[in-house]
Design a protein around this motif. Sequence first.
Motif, short mmCIF file in Angstrom:
data_model
loop_
_atom_site.label_atom_id
_atom_site.label_comp_id
_atom_site.label_asym_id
_atom_site.label_seq_id
_atom_site.Cartn_x
_atom_site.Cartn_y
_atom_site.Cartn_z
N GLN A 1 36.74 40.61 35.04
CA GLN A 1 35.73 41.06 36.02
C GLN A 1 35.53 40.05 37.15
O GLN A 1 35.33 40.42 38.31
CB GLN A 1 34.42 41.27 35.27
N HIS A 2 35.57 38.76 36.81
CA HIS A 2 35.23 37.73 37.79
C HIS A 2 36.43 37.01 38.38
O HIS A 2 36.33 36.43 39.46
CB HIS A 2 34.32 36.68 37.14
N SER A 3 37.54 36.99 37.65
CA SER A 3 38.65 36.13 38.09
C SER A 3 39.99 36.85 38.01
O SER A 3 40.14 37.88 37.33
CB SER A 3 38.69 34.86 37.25
N TYR A 4 40.93 36.26 38.73
CA TYR A 4 42.30 36.78 38.73
C TYR A 4 43.22 35.58 38.71
O TYR A 4 42.95 34.57 39.37
CB TYR A 4 42.53 37.62 40.00
N ALA A 5 44.29 35.66 37.93
CA ALA A 5 45.22 34.53 37.80
C ALA A 5 46.64 35.02 38.03
O ALA A 5 47.03 36.09 37.56
CB ALA A 5 45.09 33.90 36.41
N PHE A 6 47.40 34.21 38.74
CA PHE A 6 48.76 34.61 39.12
C PHE A 6 49.63 33.36 39.26
O PHE A 6 49.13 32.24 39.43
CB PHE A 6 48.74 35.40 40.44
N ALA A 7 50.94 33.56 39.20
CA ALA A 7 51.88 32.45 39.27
C ALA A 7 51.90 31.85 40.67
O ALA A 7 51.90 32.59 41.67
CB ALA A 7 53.27 32.93 38.90
N ASP A 8 51.93 30.52 40.73
CA ASP A 8 52.10 29.83 42.02
C ASP A 8 53.54 30.02 42.49
O ASP A 8 54.48 29.89 41.69
CB ASP A 8 51.76 28.33 41.85
N THR A 9 53.71 30.33 43.77
CA THR A 9 55.06 30.57 44.30
C THR A 9 55.83 29.29 44.56
O THR A 9 57.03 29.34 44.85
CB THR A 9 54.98 31.38 45.61
N ASN A 10 55.18 28.16 44.45
CA ASN A 10 55.86 26.85 44.61
C ASN A 10 55.51 25.98 43.40
O ASN A 10 54.78 25.00 43.52
CB ASN A 10 55.42 26.20 45.92
#
Length: 112
Positions: free
Chosen positions: A24-33
């Motif tokens: 609900q509060h956050s989103y996490a994703f891979a760093d492109t570098n």
Amino acid sequence: MPEDCVFCKIVAGEIPATSVYADQHSYAFADTNPQAPTHVLVVPRKHLQDLPDLAGDPAAGAGLLAGIRGVAEQLRLSDFRTVFNTGAGVGQSVFHVHAHVLAGRPMTWPPG
Ligand code: AMP
Ligand code: ZN
């Protein structure tokens, strides 16, 4: 949301990202570098500029901590480093607050 904020655009699905965790509060994703075998960014869905800004919004702050825990659980990380860069002088380049979650290699202390 600021029109030029890349992380707001990722949260909105307007820019692609490799999703790792979402709630609900956050989103996490891979760093492109990536700077480590695991390098994930955790952001509040709400646009907040930096850590002091985040601290002014307790729900978003607690939500981001829960997001970091969610990433660790999702990726089964027992050891990981969490970094918030605050200010251009120490390397903040995107002004939508984000936690770097780094893991998968030995890390030295103090950090560079
Ligand atoms: P910082 O320098 O602490 O502000 O961290 C910003 C991070 O965002 C850097 O590690 C970049 O590699 C990462 N980054 C920038 N644009 C994207 C993007 N579109 N998707 C994923 N990571 C990004
Ligand atoms: Zn933003």
